[in-house]
Design a protein around this motif. Structure first.
Motif, PDB file in Angstrom:
ATOM      1  N   PRO A  75       0.814  -1.217   0.000  1.00 18.25           N
ATOM      2  CA  PRO A  75       0.000   0.000   0.000  1.00 18.25           C
ATOM      3  C   PRO A  75       0.849   1.270   0.000  1.00 18.25           C
ATOM      4  CG  PRO A  75      -0.873  -1.556   1.593  1.00 18.25           C
ATOM      5  CD  PRO A  75       0.430  -2.121   1.091  1.00 18.25           C
ATOM      6  N   SER A  76       2.055   1.200   0.569  1.00 14.70           N
ATOM      7  CA  SER A  76       2.924   2.379   0.591  1.00 14.70           C
ATOM      8  C   SER A  76       3.361   2.781  -0.816  1.00 14.70           C
ATOM      9  CB  SER A  76       4.148   2.152   1.480  1.00 14.70           C
ATOM     10  OG  SER A  76       4.986   1.162   0.940  1.00 14.70           O
ATOM     11  N   ASP A  77       3.431   1.825  -1.746  1.00 17.52           N
ATOM     12  CA  ASP A  77       3.771   2.163  -3.130  1.00 17.52           C
ATOM     13  C   ASP A  77       2.737   3.124  -3.704  1.00 17.52           C
ATOM     14  OD1 ASP A  77       6.006   0.439  -3.112  1.00 17.52           O
ATOM     15  OD2 ASP A  77       4.773  -1.261  -3.766  1.00 17.52           O
ATOM     16  N   ALA A  78       1.471   2.837  -3.454  1.00 12.42           N
ATOM     17  CA  ALA A  78       0.388   3.701  -3.942  1.00 12.42           C
ATOM     18  C   ALA A  78       0.396   5.036  -3.197  1.00 12.42           C
ATOM     19  CB  ALA A  78      -0.961   3.007  -3.785  1.00 12.42           C
ATOM     20  N   ALA A  79       0.597   4.986  -1.888  1.00 15.62           N
ATOM     21  CA  ALA A  79       0.619   6.221  -1.094  1.00 15.62           C
ATOM     22  C   ALA A  79       1.732   7.150  -1.568  1.00 15.62           C
ATOM     23  CB  ALA A  79       0.794   5.890   0.389  1.00 15.62           C
ATOM     24  N   ARG A  80       2.899   6.587  -1.827  1.00 13.01           N
ATOM     25  CA  ARG A  80       4.029   7.399  -2.303  1.00 13.01           C
ATOM     26  C   ARG A  80       3.744   7.979  -3.690  1.00 13.01           C
ATOM     27  NH1 ARG A  80       7.138   3.227   0.497  1.00 13.01           N
ATOM     28  NH2 ARG A  80       8.496   4.233   2.007  1.00 13.01           N
ATOM     29  N   ALA A  81       3.110   7.185  -4.551  1.00  8.58           N
ATOM     30  CA  ALA A  81       2.826   7.640  -5.909  1.00  8.58           C
ATOM     31  C   ALA A  81       1.802   8.775  -5.920  1.00  8.58           C
ATOM     32  CB  ALA A  81       2.317   6.476  -6.764  1.00  8.58           C
ATOM     33  N   VAL A  82       0.863   8.741  -4.999  1.00  4.24           N
ATOM     34  CA  VAL A  82      -0.197   9.756  -4.951  1.00  4.24           C
ATOM     35  C   VAL A  82       0.264  11.023  -4.227  1.00  4.24           C
ATOM     36  CG1 VAL A  82      -2.477  10.249  -3.956  1.00  4.24           C
ATOM     37  CG2 VAL A  82      -2.093   8.127  -5.223  1.00  4.24           C
ATOM     38  N   HIS A  83       1.159  10.866  -3.256  1.00  2.00           N
ATOM     39  CA  HIS A  83       1.623  12.024  -2.474  1.00  2.00           C
ATOM     40  C   HIS A  83       2.342  13.016  -3.380  1.00  2.00           C
ATOM     41  CE1 HIS A  83       3.070  14.481   0.737  1.00  2.00           C
ATOM     42  NE2 HIS A  83       4.332  14.236   0.435  1.00  2.00           N
ATOM     43  N   GLU A  84       1.987  14.262  -3.230  1.00  2.00           N
ATOM     44  CA  GLU A  84       2.567  15.327  -4.059  1.00  2.00           C
ATOM     45  C   GLU A  84       3.618  16.096  -3.270  1.00  2.00           C
ATOM     46  OE1 GLU A  84      -0.807  17.586  -5.299  1.00  2.00           O
ATOM     47  OE2 GLU A  84      -1.538  15.976  -6.578  1.00  2.00           O
ATOM     48  N   GLY A  85       4.711  15.440  -2.991  1.00  2.00           N
ATOM     49  CA  GLY A  85       5.782  16.103  -2.258  1.00  2.00           C
ATOM     50  C   GLY A  85       6.967  15.187  -2.116  1.00  2.00           C
ATOM     51  N   ASP A  86       8.059  15.761  -1.640  1.00  2.00           N
ATOM     52  CA  ASP A  86       9.280  14.991  -1.452  1.00  2.00           C
ATOM     53  C   ASP A  86       9.483  14.584   0.001  1.00  2.00           C
ATOM     54  OD1 ASP A  86       9.901  15.258  -4.138  1.00  2.00           O
ATOM     55  OD2 ASP A  86      11.046  17.100  -3.824  1.00  2.00           O
ATOM     56  N   ASP A  87       8.541  14.944   0.860  1.00  2.00           N
ATOM     57  CA  ASP A  87       8.680  14.625   2.275  1.00  2.00           C
ATOM     58  C   ASP A  87       7.973  13.307   2.592  1.00  2.00           C
ATOM     59  OD1 ASP A  87       6.022  15.286   2.089  1.00  2.00           O
ATOM     60  OD2 ASP A  87       6.150  17.056   3.354  1.00  2.00           O
ATOM     61  N   ALA A 146       0.596   9.730   5.754  1.00  2.00           N
ATOM     62  CA  ALA A 146      -0.795  10.047   6.088  1.00  2.00           C
ATOM     63  C   ALA A 146      -1.770   9.372   5.121  1.00  2.00           C
ATOM     64  CB  ALA A 146      -1.006  11.561   6.061  1.00  2.00           C
ATOM     65  N   LEU A 147      -1.263   8.889   4.004  1.00  2.00           N
ATOM     66  CA  LEU A 147      -2.107   8.215   3.011  1.00  2.00           C
ATOM     67  C   LEU A 147      -2.128   6.700   3.186  1.00  2.00           C
ATOM     68  CD1 LEU A 147      -1.120  10.264  -0.155  1.00  2.00           C
ATOM     69  CD2 LEU A 147      -3.232  10.427   1.172  1.00  2.00           C
ATOM     70  N   MET A 148      -1.445   6.182   4.180  1.00  5.89           N
ATOM     71  CA  MET A 148      -1.384   4.730   4.355  1.00  5.89           C
ATOM     72  C   MET A 148      -2.747   4.116   4.670  1.00  5.89           C
ATOM     73  SD  MET A 148       1.370   3.348   3.525  1.00  5.89           S
ATOM     74  CE  MET A 148       1.156   1.737   4.276  1.00  5.89           C
ATOM     75  N   GLU A 149      -3.482   4.668   5.609  1.00 11.00           N
ATOM     76  CA  GLU A 149      -4.794   4.087   5.915  1.00 11.00           C
ATOM     77  C   GLU A 149      -5.753   4.277   4.733  1.00 11.00           C
ATOM     78  OE1 GLU A 149      -7.649   1.818   7.258  1.00 11.00           O
ATOM     79  OE2 GLU A 149      -5.615   1.863   8.034  1.00 11.00           O
ATOM     80  N   PRO A 150      -5.787   5.458   4.088  1.00 13.83           N
ATOM     81  CA  PRO A 150      -6.617   5.558   2.878  1.00 13.83           C
ATOM     82  C   PRO A 150      -6.192   4.552   1.793  1.00 13.83           C
ATOM     83  CG  PRO A 150      -6.091   7.746   3.666  1.00 13.83           C
ATOM     84  CD  PRO A 150      -5.277   6.774   4.496  1.00 13.83           C
ATOM     85  N   ALA A 151      -4.903   4.254   1.678  1.00 14.04           N
ATOM     86  CA  ALA A 151      -4.441   3.267   0.690  1.00 14.04           C
ATOM     87  C   ALA A 151      -4.937   1.872   1.057  1.00 14.04           C
ATOM     88  CB  ALA A 151      -2.919   3.286   0.582  1.00 14.04           C
ATOM     89  N   ARG A 152      -4.923   1.550   2.322  1.00 16.59           N
ATOM     90  CA  ARG A 152      -5.449   0.250   2.769  1.00 16.59           C
ATOM     91  C   ARG A 152      -6.956   0.179   2.526  1.00 16.59           C
ATOM     92  NH1 ARG A 152      -1.756  -2.637   6.525  1.00 16.59           N
ATOM     93  NH2 ARG A 152      -3.573  -3.645   7.434  1.00 16.59           N
ATOM     94  N   ARG A 153      -7.665   1.291   2.771  1.00 14.62           N
ATOM     95  CA  ARG A 153      -9.111   1.330   2.491  1.00 14.62           C
ATOM     96  C   ARG A 153      -9.366   1.146   1.002  1.00 14.62           C
ATOM     97  NH1 ARG A 153      -9.571   5.495   6.190  1.00 14.62           N
ATOM     98  NH2 ARG A 153      -9.517   7.031   4.543  1.00 14.62           N
TER      99      ARG A 153
END
Length: 95
Positions: free
Chosen positions: A36-48, A53-60
């Motif tokens: 799920p972190s692969d998707a969270a990283r791909a969607v996150h718009e930043g280098d930090d 914070a997108l991990m639980e939404p990615a699991r959902r």
């Protein structure tokens, strides 16, 4: 209390994560998995590390795709019931 705009924004993010999960899996070999972190990283718009914070939404989003019959959630290489999954999970296309 969650506002209507917050719910809409949350659902929009989940849909984007669902699309990203499917796109990432399409780029991999049949039977390959993603985290799920692969998707969270791909969607996150930043280098930090704001992707965290997108991990639980990615699991959902992954659970939504399980319900749609698109993917399965695995642990130890075996499919698991998303409601019972605890700890690290992987996502793969339904076989």
């Amino acid at each position: 209390m969650v506002t209507r705009n917050e719910r809409q924004s949350s659902r929009k993010t989940e849909r984007r994560l669902e699309e990203t999960i499917l796109e990432l899996l399409d780029r991999r070999a049949p039977g390959a998995t993603i985290c799920p972190s692969d998707a969270a990283r791909a969607v996150h718009e930043g280098d930090d590390d704001g992707w965290r914070a997108l991990m639980e939404p990615a699991r959902r989003a992954a659970r939504n795709l399980v319900e749609a019959g698109e993917v399965e959630i695995t642990q130890g290489g075996e499919p698991v019931d998303p409601a019972q999954a605890r700890g690290p999970i992987r996502i793969r296309r339904t076989r």
